[in-house]
Scaffold this motif. Sequence first.
Motif, PDB file in Angstrom:
ATOM      1  N   PHE A   1       0.816  -1.209   0.000  1.00 17.20           N
ATOM      2  CA  PHE A   1       0.000   0.000   0.000  1.00 17.20           C
ATOM      3  C   PHE A   1       0.856   1.267   0.000  1.00 17.20           C
ATOM      4  CE2 PHE A   1      -2.822  -3.226   1.830  1.00 17.20           C
ATOM      5  CZ  PHE A   1      -3.983  -3.006   1.097  1.00 17.20           C
ATOM      6  N   SER A   2       2.093   1.150  -0.439  1.00 20.17           N
ATOM      7  CA  SER A   2       2.998   2.305  -0.430  1.00 20.17           C
ATOM      8  C   SER A   2       2.508   3.432  -1.329  1.00 20.17           C
ATOM      9  CB  SER A   2       4.408   1.878  -0.849  1.00 20.17           C
ATOM     10  OG  SER A   2       4.396   1.323  -2.148  1.00 20.17           O
ATOM     11  N   PHE A   3       1.695   3.098  -2.333  1.00 17.44           N
ATOM     12  CA  PHE A   3       1.187   4.108  -3.262  1.00 17.44           C
ATOM     13  C   PHE A   3       0.281   5.125  -2.558  1.00 17.44           C
ATOM     14  CE2 PHE A   3      -1.951   0.735  -3.133  1.00 17.44           C
ATOM     15  CZ  PHE A   3      -3.158   1.414  -3.102  1.00 17.44           C
TER      16      PHE A   3
ATOM     17  N   LEU B   1      -8.832   8.673   6.591  1.00 15.19           N
ATOM     18  CA  LEU B   1      -7.380   8.862   6.499  1.00 15.19           C
ATOM     19  C   LEU B   1      -6.633   7.978   7.494  1.00 15.19           C
ATOM     20  CD1 LEU B   1      -7.218  12.755   6.106  1.00 15.19           C
ATOM     21  CD2 LEU B   1      -6.569  11.068   4.379  1.00 15.19           C
ATOM     22  N   MET B   2      -7.143   7.875   8.717  1.00 20.01           N
ATOM     23  CA  MET B   2      -6.479   7.040   9.721  1.00 20.01           C
ATOM     24  C   MET B   2      -6.590   5.557   9.372  1.00 20.01           C
ATOM     25  SD  MET B   2      -5.001   9.120  11.699  1.00 20.01           S
ATOM     26  CE  MET B   2      -4.853  10.238  10.289  1.00 20.01           C
ATOM     27  N   SER B   3      -7.688   5.174   8.751  1.00 19.98           N
ATOM     28  CA  SER B   3      -7.828   3.789   8.285  1.00 19.98           C
ATOM     29  C   SER B   3      -6.796   3.506   7.205  1.00 19.98           C
ATOM     30  CB  SER B   3      -9.244   3.557   7.746  1.00 19.98           C
ATOM     31  OG  SER B   3     -10.214   3.721   8.760  1.00 19.98           O
TER      32      SER B   3
ATOM     33  N   ASP C   1       1.719   9.479  -0.417  1.00 16.25           N
ATOM     34  CA  ASP C   1       1.603  10.900  -0.761  1.00 16.25           C
ATOM     35  C   ASP C   1       0.184  11.408  -0.554  1.00 16.25           C
ATOM     36  OD1 ASP C   1       4.279  10.967  -1.422  1.00 16.25           O
ATOM     37  OD2 ASP C   1       3.942  10.633  -3.566  1.00 16.25           O
ATOM     38  N   PHE C   2      -0.786  10.596  -0.944  1.00 15.21           N
ATOM     39  CA  PHE C   2      -2.191  10.984  -0.778  1.00 15.21           C
ATOM     40  C   PHE C   2      -2.534  11.166   0.693  1.00 15.21           C
ATOM     41  CE2 PHE C   2      -6.455   9.402   0.277  1.00 15.21           C
ATOM     42  CZ  PHE C   2      -7.233  10.369  -0.348  1.00 15.21           C
ATOM     43  N   LEU C   3      -2.062  10.242   1.539  1.00 14.62           N
ATOM     44  CA  LEU C   3      -2.359  10.320   2.961  1.00 14.62           C
ATOM     45  C   LEU C   3      -1.730  11.550   3.602  1.00 14.62           C
ATOM     46  CD1 LEU C   3      -1.937   6.570   3.989  1.00 14.62           C
ATOM     47  CD2 LEU C   3      -4.065   7.877   3.966  1.00 14.62           C
ATOM     48  N   MET C   4      -0.475  11.836   3.264  1.00 14.63           N
ATOM     49  CA  MET C   4       0.190  12.997   3.847  1.00 14.63           C
ATOM     50  C   MET C   4      -0.511  14.297   3.449  1.00 14.63           C
ATOM     51  SD  MET C   4       2.412  11.615   5.704  1.00 14.63           S
ATOM     52  CE  MET C   4       1.435  10.098   5.789  1.00 14.63           C
ATOM     53  N   ALA C   5      -0.892  14.395   2.178  1.00 18.41           N
ATOM     54  CA  ALA C   5      -1.604  15.579   1.711  1.00 18.41           C
ATOM     55  C   ALA C   5      -2.977  15.672   2.364  1.00 18.41           C
ATOM     56  CB  ALA C   5      -1.744  15.533   0.185  1.00 18.41           C
TER      57      ALA C   5
END
Length: 222
Positions: free
Chosen positions: A133-135, A173-175, A138-142
């Motif tokens: 799930f490394s992809f 986001l936390m999930s 960036d989405f999670l950080m943003a």
Amino acid sequence: MSRFATAVARPQGAVLATNKVIRNTYMLLSMTLVFSAATAGVSVLFNLPHPGFIITLVGYFGLLFLTSKFRDSALGLVCVFALTGFMGITLGPIINTYLGLPNGPELVMTALGSTGAIFLGLSGYALTSRKDFSFMGDFLMAGILVAFLAGLGAMLFELPGLSLAVSALFVLLMSGLILWETSNIIHGGETNYIMATVTLYVSIYNLFTSLLHLLGAFGGDE
């Protein structure tokens, strides 16, 4: 023959190292959750006031910085417990607020149970499926940055609708962060169990408080 032995030994060594990180992470996470629950319980018992937004931010980011700085030493463990204990103390007044509602105990237990179920389900899925799930990084950080800023705006301008939307976004986001960090450990992206523990703890903390907010709102008591 020696080349073949070396080629086999490397993957085996990587697997052993990964398993060690996983074991240490969940062991430390369990201990910090118990410690955090204890400090939250003390805070609830003595009805301690919330330290305030500024002190909470300074305490959280200050202890997070120290944890990251000393993550490769025994002092890092002290910082982890200081961080999670502090967050437990800040959680106590929030829980007390909901316990004061007519169905407060039910709300708290529902949020707690839902948090546990989500965490165990997502962690178990990531561990058993071994999917990468490394992809999502960036989405999670943003997304976390946007949600944090939106939460500040909701608090400063007293916008309950936006606050609820932020809580719902934080649940998602936390999930995602639980999936991402667990995958990160499995695939060798995170080799420090102290930092892995902090990421998972923060995910659980925010997941619980966000669910509590949503349940309280839709329960008709806010």
